[in-house]
Design a protein around this motif. Structure first.
Motif, PDB file in Angstrom:
ATOM      1  N   ASN A  87     -31.996 -32.943   0.060  1.00  0.00           N
ATOM      2  CA  ASN A  87     -33.290 -33.494   0.473  1.00  0.00           C
ATOM      3  C   ASN A  87     -33.820 -34.483  -0.550  1.00  0.00           C
ATOM      4  OD1 ASN A  87     -33.455 -32.143   2.857  1.00  0.00           O
ATOM      5  ND2 ASN A  87     -34.524 -30.393   1.997  1.00  0.00           N
ATOM      6  N   LYS A  88     -33.705 -34.090  -1.837  1.00  0.00           N
ATOM      7  CA  LYS A  88     -34.176 -34.981  -2.896  1.00  0.00           C
ATOM      8  C   LYS A  88     -33.390 -36.286  -2.882  1.00  0.00           C
ATOM      9  CE  LYS A  88     -35.996 -31.640  -6.139  1.00  0.00           C
ATOM     10  NZ  LYS A  88     -35.701 -30.851  -7.295  1.00  0.00           N
ATOM     11  N   GLU A 130     -31.858 -37.634  -0.335  1.00  0.00           N
ATOM     12  CA  GLU A 130     -32.242 -38.436   0.832  1.00  0.00           C
ATOM     13  C   GLU A 130     -33.619 -39.073   0.637  1.00  0.00           C
ATOM     14  OE1 GLU A 130     -31.071 -36.560   4.357  1.00  0.00           O
ATOM     15  OE2 GLU A 130     -31.675 -38.227   5.634  1.00  0.00           O
ATOM     16  N   ALA A 131     -34.520 -38.297  -0.018  1.00  0.00           N
ATOM     17  CA  ALA A 131     -35.861 -38.844  -0.276  1.00  0.00           C
ATOM     18  C   ALA A 131     -35.776 -40.048  -1.209  1.00  0.00           C
ATOM     19  CB  ALA A 131     -36.743 -37.764  -0.890  1.00  0.00           C
ATOM     20  N   THR A 164     -34.359 -43.022   0.631  1.00  0.00           N
ATOM     21  CA  THR A 164     -35.404 -43.615   1.471  1.00  0.00           C
ATOM     22  C   THR A 164     -36.319 -44.488   0.624  1.00  0.00           C
ATOM     23  OG1 THR A 164     -35.333 -41.600   2.766  1.00  0.00           O
ATOM     24  CG2 THR A 164     -37.185 -43.056   3.179  1.00  0.00           C
ATOM     25  N   ASP A 221     -34.551 -47.628  -0.277  1.00  0.00           N
ATOM     26  CA  ASP A 221     -34.506 -48.550   0.870  1.00  0.00           C
ATOM     27  C   ASP A 221     -35.856 -49.217   1.101  1.00  0.00           C
ATOM     28  OD1 ASP A 221     -31.874 -48.261   1.451  1.00  0.00           O
ATOM     29  OD2 ASP A 221     -32.153 -46.617   2.854  1.00  0.00           O
ATOM     30  N   GLN A 222     -36.922 -48.430   0.899  1.00  0.00           N
ATOM     31  CA  GLN A 222     -38.258 -49.001   1.113  1.00  0.00           C
ATOM     32  C   GLN A 222     -38.593 -50.041   0.047  1.00  0.00           C
ATOM     33  OE1 GLN A 222     -40.407 -45.286   1.412  1.00  0.00           O
ATOM     34  NE2 GLN A 222     -40.960 -45.731   3.521  1.00  0.00           N
ATOM     35  N   LEU A 223     -38.217 -49.733  -1.197  1.00  0.00           N
ATOM     36  CA  LEU A 223     -38.544 -50.661  -2.286  1.00  0.00           C
ATOM     37  C   LEU A 223     -37.676 -51.916  -2.272  1.00  0.00           C
ATOM     38  CD1 LEU A 223     -39.103 -48.131  -5.197  1.00  0.00           C
ATOM     39  CD2 LEU A 223     -40.836 -49.520  -4.088  1.00  0.00           C
ATOM     40  N   SER A 245     -36.320 -53.224   0.570  1.00  0.00           N
ATOM     41  CA  SER A 245     -36.284 -53.845   1.894  1.00  0.00           C
ATOM     42  C   SER A 245     -36.788 -55.287   1.796  1.00  0.00           C
ATOM     43  CB  SER A 245     -37.142 -53.066   2.880  1.00  0.00           C
ATOM     44  OG  SER A 245     -38.494 -53.191   2.525  1.00  0.00           O
ATOM     45  N   PRO A 265     -39.081 -57.029   3.477  1.00  0.00           N
ATOM     46  CA  PRO A 265     -40.531 -57.246   3.373  1.00  0.00           C
ATOM     47  C   PRO A 265     -41.097 -56.825   2.018  1.00  0.00           C
ATOM     48  CG  PRO A 265     -39.997 -56.007   5.353  1.00  0.00           C
ATOM     49  CD  PRO A 265     -38.752 -56.109   4.574  1.00  0.00           C
ATOM     50  N   ARG A 318     -29.222 -33.708  11.610  1.00  0.00           N
ATOM     51  CA  ARG A 318     -30.036 -34.853  11.200  1.00  0.00           C
ATOM     52  C   ARG A 318     -29.757 -36.043  12.106  1.00  0.00           C
ATOM     53  NH1 ARG A 318     -30.353 -34.613   4.644  1.00  0.00           N
ATOM     54  NH2 ARG A 318     -31.125 -32.491   4.611  1.00  0.00           N
ATOM     55  N   MET A 372     -30.374 -50.666   5.733  1.00  0.00           N
ATOM     56  CA  MET A 372     -31.041 -49.665   6.574  1.00  0.00           C
ATOM     57  C   MET A 372     -32.189 -50.256   7.391  1.00  0.00           C
ATOM     58  SD  MET A 372     -29.877 -46.675   6.585  1.00  0.00           S
ATOM     59  CE  MET A 372     -28.453 -46.017   5.750  1.00  0.00           C
ATOM     60  N   ARG A 413     -34.111 -44.703   9.110  1.00  0.00           N
ATOM     61  CA  ARG A 413     -33.523 -43.523   8.483  1.00  0.00           C
ATOM     62  C   ARG A 413     -34.534 -42.379   8.453  1.00  0.00           C
ATOM     63  NH1 ARG A 413     -31.013 -44.220   3.356  1.00  0.00           N
ATOM     64  NH2 ARG A 413     -30.895 -41.972   3.482  1.00  0.00           N
ATOM     65  N   ASN A 414     -34.106 -41.221   7.940  1.00  0.00           N
ATOM     66  CA  ASN A 414     -34.999 -40.057   7.922  1.00  0.00           C
ATOM     67  C   ASN A 414     -35.517 -39.816   6.516  1.00  0.00           C
ATOM     68  OD1 ASN A 414     -34.101 -39.485  10.615  1.00  0.00           O
ATOM     69  ND2 ASN A 414     -32.252 -38.677   9.676  1.00  0.00           N
ATOM     70  N   GLU A 415     -36.795 -39.487   6.429  1.00  0.00           N
ATOM     71  CA  GLU A 415     -37.336 -39.099   5.127  1.00  0.00           C
ATOM     72  C   GLU A 415     -37.638 -37.606   5.177  1.00  0.00           C
ATOM     73  OE1 GLU A 415     -41.110 -40.694   3.936  1.00  0.00           O
ATOM     74  OE2 GLU A 415     -40.727 -40.189   1.848  1.00  0.00           O
ATOM     75  N   PRO A 416     -37.033 -36.815   4.240  1.00  0.00           N
ATOM     76  CA  PRO A 416     -37.325 -35.377   4.251  1.00  0.00           C
ATOM     77  C   PRO A 416     -38.754 -35.105   3.784  1.00  0.00           C
ATOM     78  CG  PRO A 416     -35.640 -35.914   2.613  1.00  0.00           C
ATOM     79  CD  PRO A 416     -36.102 -37.191   3.184  1.00  0.00           C
ATOM     80  N   LYS A 458     -42.091 -31.903   3.766  1.00  0.00           N
ATOM     81  CA  LYS A 458     -42.350 -30.464   3.834  1.00  0.00           C
ATOM     82  C   LYS A 458     -43.684 -30.203   4.556  1.00  0.00           C
ATOM     83  CE  LYS A 458     -39.249 -28.326   0.982  1.00  0.00           C
ATOM     84  NZ  LYS A 458     -38.214 -29.316   0.897  1.00  0.00           N
ATOM     85  N   GLU A 479     -41.321 -35.266  -0.728  1.00  0.00           N
ATOM     86  CA  GLU A 479     -40.565 -34.470  -1.696  1.00  0.00           C
ATOM     87  C   GLU A 479     -41.160 -34.622  -3.096  1.00  0.00           C
ATOM     88  OE1 GLU A 479     -37.806 -32.373  -1.706  1.00  0.00           O
ATOM     89  OE2 GLU A 479     -38.034 -32.258   0.458  1.00  0.00           O
ATOM     90  N   GLN A 517     -39.044 -27.169   6.138  1.00  0.00           N
ATOM     91  CA  GLN A 517     -38.435 -28.502   6.051  1.00  0.00           C
ATOM     92  C   GLN A 517     -38.732 -29.306   7.311  1.00  0.00           C
ATOM     93  OE1 GLN A 517     -36.693 -29.582   3.210  1.00  0.00           O
ATOM     94  NE2 GLN A 517     -37.068 -31.492   4.287  1.00  0.00           N
ATOM     95  N   PHE A 547     -38.707 -33.673   8.926  1.00  0.00           N
ATOM     96  CA  PHE A 547     -38.221 -35.036   8.704  1.00  0.00           C
ATOM     97  C   PHE A 547     -39.137 -36.022   9.405  1.00  0.00           C
ATOM     98  CE2 PHE A 547     -34.456 -32.549   7.976  1.00  0.00           C
ATOM     99  CZ  PHE A 547     -33.900 -33.189   6.890  1.00  0.00           C
ATOM    100  N   ILE A 566     -38.295 -43.197   9.329  1.00  0.00           N
ATOM    101  CA  ILE A 566     -38.846 -44.282   8.516  1.00  0.00           C
ATOM    102  C   ILE A 566     -38.110 -45.573   8.857  1.00  0.00           C
ATOM    103  CG2 ILE A 566     -38.945 -45.132   6.108  1.00  0.00           C
ATOM    104  CD1 ILE A 566     -40.944 -43.003   6.469  1.00  0.00           C
ATOM    105  N   PRO A 611     -37.557 -48.864   7.019  1.00  0.00           N
ATOM    106  CA  PRO A 611     -37.812 -49.568   5.761  1.00  0.00           C
ATOM    107  C   PRO A 611     -38.111 -51.057   5.939  1.00  0.00           C
ATOM    108  CG  PRO A 611     -35.805 -48.262   5.613  1.00  0.00           C
ATOM    109  CD  PRO A 611     -36.218 -48.272   7.045  1.00  0.00           C
ATOM    110  N   ARG A 613     -26.499 -19.963  13.409  1.00  0.00           N
ATOM    111  CA  ARG A 613     -25.839 -18.936  12.596  1.00  0.00           C
ATOM    112  C   ARG A 613     -26.435 -17.581  12.964  1.00  0.00           C
ATOM    113  NH1 ARG A 613     -27.472 -19.888   6.946  1.00  0.00           N
ATOM    114  NH2 ARG A 613     -25.777 -21.384   6.774  1.00  0.00           N
TER     115      ARG A 613
END
Lengths: 115, 609
Positions: free
Chosen positions: A60-61, A63-64, A67, A70-72, A74, A76, B53, B64, B67-70, B72, B134, B162, B164, B167, B169, B216
């Motif tokens: 998760n970290k 992927e975060a 993301t 990618d945002q920084l 991009s 634009p 995902r 990109m 995409r997905n941003e995780p 909480k 996150e 969790q 998602f 996003i 970008p 599972r």
């Protein structure tokens, strides 16, 4: 009791006791070992679960951060950074640009201007 | 009572008790077997869904676009926070809400009263806060842990779930192609509403992007926790595939920047640009005005979200004359030098006007000067049936099959609905409606030497490991004209962007550009409007070996009457976009042509003096 039987009988049944002790010890060892293995399996399972959670958190970290990256980076965002002066672009003077399809001509022009 | 009687009595009593117990046992084991087994199973067995995902959307180079941003969500279980604790005969009511609220209020930026109010006793699933990033979550969890230790409270009833978020970008860039993802209601059954792609590629490729959730089964301990060592069947989730488009984000950026600048100046109701690689049919850029940010689709009006390039239709006007003239040349009815009498500006028989009075014009000049009468006469030479089939061959009146939702077919009335003058109107792009995509596809067929290519927006589809699952190769629909005809039409189109042509403002020094302007009157209340026009330009560059073919359309540009034509409105926009795109693609101007143009300019200046 006949006399010859008494001669061979023992006061304490050592062999029987020994057999009993061996049986009890073996059974106890078996159960203790079983409990230990079971405990190991449970502890191992908990560890697997903890590692799975950690791995999921790391994914998760990761992927975060991807993301965020990618945002920084991009188009634009970069355009905004350029317009705010956060990213400075310096225009390369034409005389320093070498045209790949006409390299000789471009170099000649640059040399001529330098002179 | 004798001893024997008492013994008998006891025996009967025992027998009766055992019979009753046996009957009960049989009842539970046979009659209630299913219910008991299920209840027992539920007590020690559990199952969980492992979510898949959603796949990403990328441009042709892997940049990109979606995409997905995780994230909480903070969930509260009130049954663990408000409960009755039995201690012998005493029952103590425990309410942890105020203490929990005191701990959570600061990290979650919520007031204590609000937290207490939200945690309704008995409710096991209460969302306290949604979509914590996150980065923030790390800080919050550390803060909560420290406070828990300090206040000695175990926050068992609070957990983090969790989630998602989709996003985009690139923001507005390519928003009409990418589309967006959101919740779609099911009108018939509200329970069946679900999150899915709503527009664009998100919608058309939803099945590929979604993937398949895994599951599972496991055994639970006395507290309901998973016993990892006793896991049962497990089905791994299949994550969604990654869709790669044919779009080039840099070209898209050039197109959108210039379109926005032009729209700021011209203030049209709407405008569209579509750029295609004529050799492959790959869409390189696609933009519409007005546009929207897919990160905030709720803020966009329906007209902002509408993809005019694919779903919007307009009368192509004079850009259609290219197809008409190509037909005449291809059937050998005319050649570029054939002279046609253009009735000195008004053809009474067909009530047809030209913008300027022309007498004799060659076919090349008909394209260059954009003569309505000349185009109509060529179509009449072809005949209604042949002309109708000719247009169908170029793809008008049919969907192109691009992988974007809501594609319009355009309007090409069947021949039996044509009036006596229809052929003269259709020849100049009236009484026919097309999407910008159809126009650029038809022009690309002329640009590439006669092959009608299927417009492609998808490049390939890959899985998580990068293995290509599906690859979309260029697809030729049919050959529509000969190479020779394409060459002849190209030469005529090059003259359109020449000094005397209607699109001289599209000219780029050192490049041969082939193109055609178009100006059509808008239909308002069933009549052609005299004031409101749709102005367009469609062209390709370099004409001899085109890198791209591009159509630009403006609806009701706010300019003076004499400037409200394709040559004034759309052609200059083509020029600025094409100049930058050629530089980006590394296509150099022809040095010989550049020198010739310089010499001509010098000669003109000299003669002028």
């Amino acid at each position: 009791m006949p006399e010859n039987s008494r001669r061979y009988s023992q006061a304490v049944p050592v062999i029987a006791i020994l057999i009993a002790v061996i049986v009890v010890v073996s059974i106890s060892a078996f159960f203790i070992k079983t409990l230990m293995v079971k405990h190991q399996v449970v502890v191992g399972g908990d560890r697997i679960k903890r590692l799975e959670t950690e791995l999921a958190e790391l994914n998760n970290k990761n992927e975060a951060l991807q993301t965020k990256k990618d945002q920084l980076t991009s188009v634009p965002a970069l355009q905004k950074a350029v317009s705010k002066g956060f990213v400075n672009l310096v225009k390369i003077d034409e005389k320093f640009v070498v045209n790949a399809s006409h390299p000789r001509r471009a170099v000649a022009v640059a040399e001529k201007e330098d002179r | 009572m004798s001893l024997t009687s008492r013994a008998c009595f006891a025996c009967y009593g025992f027998a009766a008790v055992f019979t009753a117990l046996s009957a009960r046992l049989v009842y539970l084991a046979v009659d209630k077997h299913e219910a008991s087994a299920t209840s027992a199973k539920n007590n020690y067995q559990g199952s969980t869904i492992i979510p898949a995902r959603r796949g990403t959307i990328q441009d042709k180079y892997g940049t990109m676009l979606a995409r997905n941003e995780p994230l909480k969500n903070v969930i509260a279980d009130a049954s663990l926070l408000v409960f009755d604790k039995k201690d012998g005969k005493k029952t103590e009511h425990i309410d942890l809400r105020p203490r929990v609220a005191a701990i959570l209020s600061e990290p979650l930026h919520m007031s204590e009263a609000e937290i207490v109010k939200r945690i309704t006793p008995g409710d096991k699933y209460i969302v306290l806060k949604k979509k914590i990033t996150e980065e923030k979550f790390e800080g919050i969890s550390e803060e909560i842990e420290a406070l828990q230790k300090k206040q000695k409270v175990n926050l068992k009833g609070i957990r983090f779930e969790q989630d998602f978020e989709r996003i985009y970008p690139a923001g507005q860039l390519a928003s009409h192609v990418v589309g967006f993802y959101g919740f779609e209601d099911n009108e018939k059954n509200p329970k069946l509403g679900r999150f899915k792609g709503i527009e664009g590629i998100e919608r058309s490729m939803d099945d590929w992007l979604t993937g398949q959730d895994g599951s599972r089964s496991f055994e639970k301990d006395g507290r309901g926790r998973e016993i990892v060592s006793s896991r049962g069947d497990e089905r791994s989730p299949r994550n969604g595939s990654h869709v790669r488009l044919t779009l080039d984000l840099h070209l898209q950026q050039i197109v959108e920047t210039e379109l926005a600048a032009a729209c700021k100046k011209l203030r049209p109701i709407k405008a569209s640009v579509v750029m295609m690689d004529p050799k492959t049919g790959a869409i390189l850029a696609l933009a519409n005005f007005p546009t929207f940010d897919p990160n905030e689709p709720g803020k966009a009006k329906p007209e902002q979200r509408f993809n005019h390039v694919v779903a919007g239709i307009y009368e192509p006007g004079s850009t259609f004359k290219t197809v008409t003239c190509a037909g005449g040349i291809n059937y050998g009815l005319v050649d570029p030098d054939t002279t046609i009498f253009c009735e000195n500006g008004y053809w009474a028989g067909f009530k047809l006007h030209d913008h300027h009075p022309y007498s004799d014009l060659s076919v090349t000049q008909i394209i260059e000067k954009s003569s309505n009468i000349g185009a109509a006469k060529i179509a009449i030479k072809m005949g209604e049936e042949r002309f109708y089939n000719w247009m169908r061959n170029f793809g008008f009146g049919q969907a192109t099959g691009i992988a974007l939702p809501g594609e319009a077919r355009g309007i090409l009335h069947p021949r039996h609905l044509w009036s006596n003058i229809s052929i003269s109107r259709v020849a100049m792009g009236h009484e026919v409606a097309a999407t910008p995509l159809q126009v650029v596809t038809a022009t690309s067929a002329i640009a590439n030497g006669g092959h009608l290519m299927m417009p492609q927006i998808l490049k390939d589809i890959r899985d998580d490991s990068g293995t290509v699952l599906a690859e979309y190769k260029p697809q030729e629909v049919r050959r529509v004209i000969t190479d020779d005809t394409a060459g002849k039409v190209r030469e005529a189109l090059i003259r359109v962007t020449g000094k005397k042509g209607t699109a001289s403002r599209a000219h780029i020094p050192g490049f041969r550009i082939a193109g055609k302007t178009g100006t059509s009157q808008k239909i308002e209340d069933g009549h052609y409007s005299k004031e409101d026009h749709i102005t367009s330009f469609v062209g390709y560059v370099p004409a001899d070996d085109p890198a791209f073919c591009m159509a630009i359309i403006f609806d009701q540009a706010q300019v003076s009457d004499h400037e409200d034509v394709g040559g004034f409105v759309a052609a200059p926009v083509f020029k600025v976009i094409a100049e930058q795109s050629l530089a980006y693609l590394g296509i150099q101007p022809d040095p010989i042509l550049l020198q010739q143009e310089k010499d001509e300019a010098k000669a003109l200046a000299k003669n002028g003096r």
